[in-house]
Every structure is written in structure tokens, then in C-alpha cells.
Motif scaffolding. Structure first.
Motif, PDB file in Angstrom:
ATOM      1  N   LEU A 208      37.577  34.028 -29.403  1.00 46.83           N
ATOM      2  CA  LEU A 208      37.668  32.674 -30.281  1.00 46.83           C
ATOM      3  C   LEU A 208      36.077  31.322 -29.284  1.00 46.83           C
ATOM      4  O   LEU A 208      36.276  30.897 -30.661  1.00 46.83           O
ATOM      5  CB  LEU A 208      39.183  32.508 -29.244  1.00 46.83           C
ATOM      6  N   ALA A 209      36.535  31.683 -28.470  1.00 47.76           N
ATOM      7  CA  ALA A 209      35.141  30.897 -28.087  1.00 47.76           C
ATOM      8  C   ALA A 209      33.961  30.711 -29.063  1.00 47.76           C
ATOM      9  O   ALA A 209      33.079  30.790 -29.540  1.00 47.76           O
ATOM     10  CB  ALA A 209      34.885  31.762 -26.508  1.00 47.76           C
ATOM     11  N   GLN A 210      33.751  32.983 -29.453  1.00 49.35           N
ATOM     12  CA  GLN A 210      32.253  33.038 -30.232  1.00 49.35           C
ATOM     13  C   GLN A 210      32.436  32.116 -31.272  1.00 49.35           C
ATOM     14  O   GLN A 210      31.184  31.466 -31.840  1.00 49.35           O
ATOM     15  CB  GLN A 210      32.288  34.516 -30.221  1.00 49.35           C
ATOM     16  N   ASP A 211      33.117  31.866 -32.432  1.00 48.60           N
ATOM     17  CA  ASP A 211      33.864  31.532 -33.438  1.00 48.60           C
ATOM     18  C   ASP A 211      33.682  30.062 -33.241  1.00 48.60           C
ATOM     19  O   ASP A 211      33.217  29.771 -34.421  1.00 48.60           O
ATOM     20  CB  ASP A 211      35.742  32.047 -34.208  1.00 48.60           C
ATOM     21  N   ILE A 212      34.377  29.551 -32.634  1.00 47.00           N
ATOM     22  CA  ILE A 212      34.359  27.751 -32.449  1.00 47.00           C
ATOM     23  C   ILE A 212      32.467  27.899 -32.140  1.00 47.00           C
ATOM     24  O   ILE A 212      32.299  26.523 -33.245  1.00 47.00           O
ATOM     25  CB  ILE A 212      35.304  26.791 -30.802  1.00 47.00           C
ATOM     26  N   ALA A 213      31.733  28.572 -31.587  1.00 45.90           N
ATOM     27  CA  ALA A 213      30.279  28.365 -31.794  1.00 45.90           C
ATOM     28  C   ALA A 213      29.747  28.547 -32.553  1.00 45.90           C
ATOM     29  O   ALA A 213      28.686  27.550 -33.259  1.00 45.90           O
ATOM     30  CB  ALA A 213      30.123  28.753 -29.822  1.00 45.90           C
ATOM     31  N   ALA A 214      29.911  29.569 -33.086  1.00 47.12           N
ATOM     32  CA  ALA A 214      29.421  30.043 -34.293  1.00 47.12           C
ATOM     33  C   ALA A 214      29.730  29.269 -35.635  1.00 47.12           C
ATOM     34  O   ALA A 214      29.253  28.358 -36.233  1.00 47.12           O
ATOM     35  CB  ALA A 214      29.892  31.440 -34.928  1.00 47.12           C
ATOM     36  N   VAL A 215      30.585  28.549 -35.482  1.00 46.14           N
ATOM     37  CA  VAL A 215      30.686  27.079 -36.830  1.00 46.14           C
ATOM     38  C   VAL A 215      30.464  26.008 -36.206  1.00 46.14           C
ATOM     39  O   VAL A 215      29.459  25.548 -37.699  1.00 46.14           O
ATOM     40  CB  VAL A 215      32.291  27.480 -37.218  1.00 46.14           C
TER      41      VAL A 215
END
Length: 381
Positions: A208-215
Motif C-alpha cells: 500500500l505504501a509503494q502504491d501511494i509513492a508510485a502514484v
């Protein structure tokens, strides 16, 4: 108290001094009207007597005779009465029309000011109505309404995103808390099963943290673009080849139509990520037995289209405007069940925009499939 005072001082203050715009406009128009009337009077006073005397001479009337004096007096009074009455009526009508126009302009400006203040206070459902003052005022009303609509959509997306994030984080956190409490109470032993459950929960939070950083990186254009020369046919072929196995495992047919392969200058990896996200989205919402088709369209007006069409769930009209918003899900429960985080389309839009392109979605409605179109400049990004 100091904090409240600082917050109050930091807010923009409305101007309180000076005259209103309508007053200034009315004064300006009044000056113009009165100036024109005075100018007309002066011109008539300067030219009319000499012209009249010339005509008296041409008529054979002596300037020093009683007849000439009587005629000149009659002419003077006629000029004074006629011109005075005409100028007075003209000035009065002009002032009335000017007052009416300034009132309408002021009413329109006041409506925009009031609506802007309400929008600034968070009332994003506020709309400005056109007062029929002309194209510029109509465009101003449309712009303010569009601003309010986008702010309202952004606020709704933010609220929905926070709710989704809270839901996404609640499950792994609850799992961690319950298992740690069981370990403390001695109900469970720290065996391989417990270790795997805890590890899955932490991996879910990490994902989830990676998704937030990616977007965030994608939307802020922090993702580095390395453009090279390629063709739309090569992009489509590579994306279809990479996704073929997943489609085959689910029983969904994946077709590629390469009728027109157009040269483009893009980052193949980033465009591959875009097409991969779109294909993953199409696969997620297309049931077994359905079909997904990727078409490399012909170039028009210096742009080329890549179209991904599916025969899946379709999209409701009210969802089309929000598909590319952060963490937006057309069907929240269904997407969670399929593992979607709601950011794939957001990243796709950010990457396409970074290539000076456009991405759009269309659907005839639920159950009637969807069409995603990627437009890219021909030859260079």
C-alpha cells in the motif's frame, strides 16, 4: 489566541475602500455623455450663426435691417429651445441606459464574487448563472462553474481516498494487533503459520505504501522519461505478448490489430507500463469467455491512437469522469476482491501526460464493455 490571530491575518482580505465598479463605470459613461452633449452644443453655437448669416445675405436681407434682427432672434431662440431640449433628452436617456447596464454588470460581478467566496469556503456545489451580458461574461461563468466542479470532484476523491486508505490499512493492522495480543497472552505460539500471517500483513502495508509513492511520483512527473524511436505496432505487440499468459489462464481472448503501425518517439518501458495497466484493468473486469482487443489506430492531425476494447462489465456514465482519480474504484467491493488498488489508471494517465499525450475512457453503460484510448504525438514525445 496568537495562532487564531495569525490564521485570521493570513486570510486574504476584501478591499473596503474606494468606489464600486458599477459606480466608476456609471461616472465614466456620464462624463462621456455630458462631454459629447457639450461638444455638440459648442460646435452648433460656433457654426450655426455664420451659416445662417450667409444664407440671409444670399436671400438679399440686409444684416442691419429690422427683418434681419427679428429673424436672428427667432433663430437663436429656436436653436436654444430645440438643442437644449434635444440635448437634455439625449443626456437623460443615455444616463438611464448607462445606469441600467452598470446595474446588470454589477449584478453579474457580484454573483461571481459571491460564488467565488462560497467556493473558497468549501461550498463546491455553488454555481454561477449567466446574466446574458455577452460572450465574455458567459465564459467567465462557465470557467467559475468548471472550477467549482473540479474542486468538488477533487474533494470527493480526497474523501473517498482517505476512506479507502483507512479500510485498506485496517485489515492488516487488525491482523497484526490480534496476533500480537494472542502471542502476549500465550494463546498462540510463534510458529511458521503465525510468522507467515504477520509477514503477509506487513507485506500488504508495504504494498500500500509503494502504491501511494508510485502514484505520487507519477503524477508529479518524477518518473524519468527516456524517449526513443519506436512504433505503435511494436508497443502493442510487446504489451500483448507480456499479458498473453494471464489472459489465457483466465479464459479471456486477447486480440491485437496492427493495421497501421505509426512511428512515435516515446519511452517504451513507460508506455509498456501504461498498456500493461490498461490490459490488467480490462482483464480484471472481463469475465471468462470475453475478449479484449488492442488496436493500433491510424494517425490523424499529428497524433496516433492505441485503443483497448473489452467486452466486460462496462462503466456507468457518472463514473467515467473519475476513472483516472487516485484510488477510485467503480465497484469498491469487487475491486478489492480482485486485488486492485485503484491507482493503475492514475499512473497510466500521468505517464501518458508526461509524453504529451491524452488518455480517455468511454462505455455505453454497465454490461456493455469499455473503450480506453491513448493518444500520442506522431514522431516525437
Amino acid at each position: 489566541m496568537n495562532t487564531s490571530r495569525a490564521e485570521h491575518d493570513s486570510r486574504p482580505q476584501r478591499g473596503k475602500a474606494g468606489f464600486s465598479f458599477s459606480t466608476r463605470l456609471l461616472v465614466a459613461l456620464s462624463v462621456v455623455v455630458v462631454g459629447c452633449a457639450v461638444s455638440a452644443w459648442l460646435v452648433a453655437s460656433a457654426l450655426a450663426p455664420s451659416i445662417f448669416h450667409d444664407h440671409l445675405g444670399q436671400a438679399g436681407i440686409d444684416h442691419d435691417s429690422n427683418e434681419a434682427a427679428h429673424v436672428e432672434e427667432a433663430f437663436t431662440w429656436a436653436i436654444v429651445l430645440a438643442w437644449g431640449l434635444a440635448v437634455a433628452i439625449a443626456v437623460l436617456l443615455a444616463l438611464v441606459v448607462s445606469w441600467y447596464l452598470t446595474r446588470r454588470v454589477q449584478r453579474s460581478i457580484t454573483a461571481v464574487i459571491t460564488s467565488a467566496a462560497q467556493i473558497a469556503d468549501g461550498h463546491y456545489d455553488t454555481r454561477v448563472h449567466s446574466h446574458g451580458l455577452g460572450r465574455e461574461f458567459d465564459e467567465l461563468a462557465v470557467s467559475v462553474n468548471e472550477l467549482a466542479r473540479r474542486l468538488e470532484a477533487t474533494e470527493n476523491t480526497r474523501s473517498r481516498m482517505l476512506a479507502d486508505l483507512g479500510h485498506e490499512m485496517r485489515t492488516p493492522i487488525t491482523t497484526l494487533d490480534s496476533y500480537l495480543e494472542a502471542l502476549d497472552d500465550g494463546v498462540r505460539a510463534f510458529d511458521d503459520d503465525t510468522r507467515q500471517v504477520l509477514r503477509d500483513a506487513t507485506h500488504r502495508l508495504e504494498r500500500l505504501a509503494q502504491d501511494i509513492a508510485a502514484v505520487s511520483h507519477a503524477e508529479e512527473h518524477l518518473t524519468r522519461i527516456r524517449p526513443t524511436s519506436t512504433t505503435t505496432g511494436a508497443l502493442v505487440t510487446s504489451a500483448v505478448h507480456a499479458a498473453h499468459e494471464q489472459f489465457e489462464n483466465k479464459g479471456v481472448t486477447l486480440n491485437a490489430r496492427l493495421g497501421d503501425s505509426v512511428p512515435v518517439t516515446v519511452d517504451p518501458d513507460r508506455l509498456g507500463q501504461v498498456l500493461g495497466n490498461l490490459l490488467d484493468n480490462a482483464l480484471r473486469h472481463t469475465p471468462p469467455g470475453g475478449a479484449v482487443t488492442v488496436t493500433s489506430g491510424s494517425s490523424e492531425h499529428g497524433r496516433v491512437k492505441i485503443i483497448i476494447t473489452d467486452t466486460g462489465d462496462g462503466i456507468a456514465r457518472h463514473d467515467l469522469d473519475h476513472l483516472f482519480d487516485r484510488f477510485y474504484r467503480v465497484d469498491t467491493a469487487r475491486d478489492r476482491g480482485h486485488g486492485g488498488s485503484g491507482i493503475g489508471l492514475t499512473i497510466a494517465r500521468a505517464l501518458v501526460t508526461a509524453h504529451d499525450g491524452r488518455i480517455s475512457a468511454y462505455s455505453d453503460g454497465p454490461g456493455r464493455g469499455a473503450h480506453f484510448t491513448v493518444e500520442l504525438p506522431v514522431g516525437r514525445a
